[in-house]
Write a protein that holds these residues in place. Sequence first.
Motif, PDB file in Angstrom:
ATOM      1  N   ALA A 175     -51.599 -50.308  19.012  1.00 15.13           N
ATOM      2  CA  ALA A 175     -52.022 -49.255  19.935  1.00 15.13           C
ATOM      3  C   ALA A 175     -50.784 -48.492  20.397  1.00 15.13           C
ATOM      4  O   ALA A 175     -49.729 -49.076  20.621  1.00 15.13           O
ATOM      5  N   VAL A 176     -50.906 -47.188  20.511  1.00 12.88           N
ATOM      6  CA  VAL A 176     -49.763 -46.356  20.875  1.00 12.88           C
ATOM      7  C   VAL A 176     -50.124 -45.432  22.022  1.00 12.88           C
ATOM      8  O   VAL A 176     -51.205 -44.852  22.048  1.00 12.88           O
ATOM      9  N   ASN A 177     -49.196 -45.334  22.965  1.00 11.05           N
ATOM     10  CA  ASN A 177     -49.309 -44.332  24.023  1.00 11.05           C
ATOM     11  C   ASN A 177     -47.900 -43.939  24.441  1.00 11.05           C
ATOM     12  O   ASN A 177     -46.926 -44.533  23.995  1.00 11.05           O
ATOM     13  N   LEU A 178     -47.786 -42.941  25.259  1.00  4.99           N
ATOM     14  CA  LEU A 178     -46.464 -42.441  25.631  1.00  4.99           C
ATOM     15  C   LEU A 178     -45.636 -43.455  26.415  1.00  4.99           C
ATOM     16  O   LEU A 178     -44.430 -43.310  26.517  1.00  4.99           O
ATOM     17  N   ASN A 179     -46.261 -44.502  26.938  1.00  5.81           N
ATOM     18  CA  ASN A 179     -45.506 -45.557  27.625  1.00  5.81           C
ATOM     19  C   ASN A 179     -44.619 -46.330  26.649  1.00  5.81           C
ATOM     20  O   ASN A 179     -43.681 -46.999  27.071  1.00  5.81           O
ATOM     21  N   ASP A 180     -44.921 -46.253  25.358  1.00  3.48           N
ATOM     22  CA  ASP A 180     -44.119 -46.940  24.335  1.00  3.48           C
ATOM     23  C   ASP A 180     -42.843 -46.187  24.003  1.00  3.48           C
ATOM     24  O   ASP A 180     -41.972 -46.719  23.324  1.00  3.48           O
ATOM     25  N   GLU A 181     -42.725 -44.974  24.477  1.00  8.81           N
ATOM     26  CA  GLU A 181     -41.613 -44.119  24.061  1.00  8.81           C
ATOM     27  C   GLU A 181     -40.249 -44.727  24.348  1.00  8.81           C
ATOM     28  O   GLU A 181     -39.352 -44.682  23.498  1.00  8.81           O
ATOM     29  N   ASP A 182     -40.049 -45.316  25.521  1.00  9.99           N
ATOM     30  CA  ASP A 182     -38.743 -45.904  25.845  1.00  9.99           C
ATOM     31  C   ASP A 182     -38.374 -47.019  24.881  1.00  9.99           C
ATOM     32  O   ASP A 182     -37.249 -47.084  24.394  1.00  9.99           O
ATOM     33  N   ALA A 183     -39.321 -47.893  24.583  1.00 11.00           N
ATOM     34  CA  ALA A 183     -39.047 -49.030  23.700  1.00 11.00           C
ATOM     35  C   ALA A 183     -38.828 -48.606  22.255  1.00 11.00           C
ATOM     36  O   ALA A 183     -38.091 -49.260  21.518  1.00 11.00           O
ATOM     37  N   LEU A 184     -39.458 -47.517  21.841  1.00 10.60           N
ATOM     38  CA  LEU A 184     -39.403 -47.106  20.437  1.00 10.60           C
ATOM     39  C   LEU A 184     -38.543 -45.866  20.203  1.00 10.60           C
ATOM     40  O   LEU A 184     -38.462 -45.379  19.070  1.00 10.60           O
ATOM     41  N   GLU A 185     -37.904 -45.377  21.241  1.00  9.49           N
ATOM     42  CA  GLU A 185     -37.137 -44.131  21.141  1.00  9.49           C
ATOM     43  C   GLU A 185     -36.138 -44.147  19.985  1.00  9.49           C
ATOM     44  O   GLU A 185     -36.043 -43.193  19.219  1.00  9.49           O
ATOM     45  N   TYR A 186     -35.405 -45.235  19.831  1.00  8.60           N
ATOM     46  CA  TYR A 186     -34.411 -45.340  18.751  1.00  8.60           C
ATOM     47  C   TYR A 186     -35.069 -45.169  17.389  1.00  8.60           C
ATOM     48  O   TYR A 186     -34.552 -44.466  16.520  1.00  8.60           O
ATOM     49  N   TYR A 187     -36.207 -45.812  17.187  1.00 12.16           N
ATOM     50  CA  TYR A 187     -36.872 -45.833  15.882  1.00 12.16           C
ATOM     51  C   TYR A 187     -37.481 -44.494  15.480  1.00 12.16           C
ATOM     52  O   TYR A 187     -37.700 -44.253  14.297  1.00 12.16           O
ATOM     53  N   ILE A 188     -37.786 -43.646  16.461  1.00 11.94           N
ATOM     54  CA  ILE A 188     -38.459 -42.391  16.135  1.00 11.94           C
ATOM     55  C   ILE A 188     -37.509 -41.195  16.053  1.00 11.94           C
ATOM     56  O   ILE A 188     -37.955 -40.078  15.781  1.00 11.94           O
ATOM     57  N   GLU A 189     -36.220 -41.417  16.265  1.00 11.66           N
ATOM     58  CA  GLU A 189     -35.248 -40.339  16.060  1.00 11.66           C
ATOM     59  C   GLU A 189     -35.215 -40.013  14.571  1.00 11.66           C
ATOM     60  O   GLU A 189     -35.342 -40.909  13.732  1.00 11.66           O
ATOM     61  N   ASP A 190     -35.029 -38.738  14.229  1.00 15.28           N
ATOM     62  CA  ASP A 190     -35.165 -38.264  12.851  1.00 15.28           C
ATOM     63  C   ASP A 190     -34.499 -39.162  11.809  1.00 15.28           C
ATOM     64  O   ASP A 190     -35.160 -39.653  10.890  1.00 15.28           O
ATOM     65  N   GLU A 191     -33.209 -39.367  11.910  1.00 16.63           N
ATOM     66  CA  GLU A 191     -32.489 -40.132  10.886  1.00 16.63           C
ATOM     67  C   GLU A 191     -32.921 -41.591  10.862  1.00 16.63           C
ATOM     68  O   GLU A 191     -33.131 -42.169   9.789  1.00 16.63           O
ATOM     69  N   ASN A 192     -33.086 -42.199  12.025  1.00 23.09           N
ATOM     70  CA  ASN A 192     -33.514 -43.595  12.089  1.00 23.09           C
ATOM     71  C   ASN A 192     -34.928 -43.767  11.544  1.00 23.09           C
ATOM     72  O   ASN A 192     -35.229 -44.746  10.852  1.00 23.09           O
ATOM     73  N   PHE A 193     -35.786 -42.809  11.852  1.00 20.13           N
ATOM     74  CA  PHE A 193     -37.170 -42.848  11.376  1.00 20.13           C
ATOM     75  C   PHE A 193     -37.220 -42.740   9.855  1.00 20.13           C
ATOM     76  O   PHE A 193     -37.931 -43.511   9.186  1.00 20.13           O
ATOM     77  N   ALA A 194     -36.435 -41.832   9.300  1.00 21.56           N
ATOM     78  CA  ALA A 194     -36.371 -41.678   7.841  1.00 21.56           C
ATOM     79  C   ALA A 194     -35.843 -42.954   7.188  1.00 21.56           C
ATOM     80  O   ALA A 194     -36.383 -43.416   6.176  1.00 21.56           O
ATOM     81  N   ASP A 195     -34.805 -43.543   7.764  1.00 22.30           N
ATOM     82  CA  ASP A 195     -34.244 -44.793   7.232  1.00 22.30           C
ATOM     83  C   ASP A 195     -35.259 -45.933   7.297  1.00 22.30           C
ATOM     84  O   ASP A 195     -35.372 -46.733   6.374  1.00 22.30           O
TER      85      ASP A 195
END
Length: 96
Positions: free
Chosen positions: A45-65
């Motif tokens: 399940a996803v909501n905007l409350n997850d943003e802090d915990a997943l911020e690193y993973y969703i940055e462009d380069e990290n997400f692509a990797d």
Amino acid sequence: MNKIERMTMVKTMEFITRNLNDEEVFSDWLTVGVADGDIEYGDVAVNLNDEDALEYYIEDENFADLMDTFLKLMKAACKTGGLYCDGVVSKPSGGD
């Protein structure tokens, strides 16, 4: 950037990878994928409350990797143990 879409992808890849039937392949995910404990098993399940915990993973380069790593592990899983979920093992494909 569609943060919800990216967080959904990260959580879904994490869930699928946690069901690899080859610990050696899975250990690569713990090394270069999502760190152990960053996402609770089964939490897709996803909501905007997850943003802090997943911020690193969703940055462009990290997400692509992360997506690249996921694809490589799935290819390796096809050649080894496949997937295991709820008592069912995927049929081996030989990685073709």
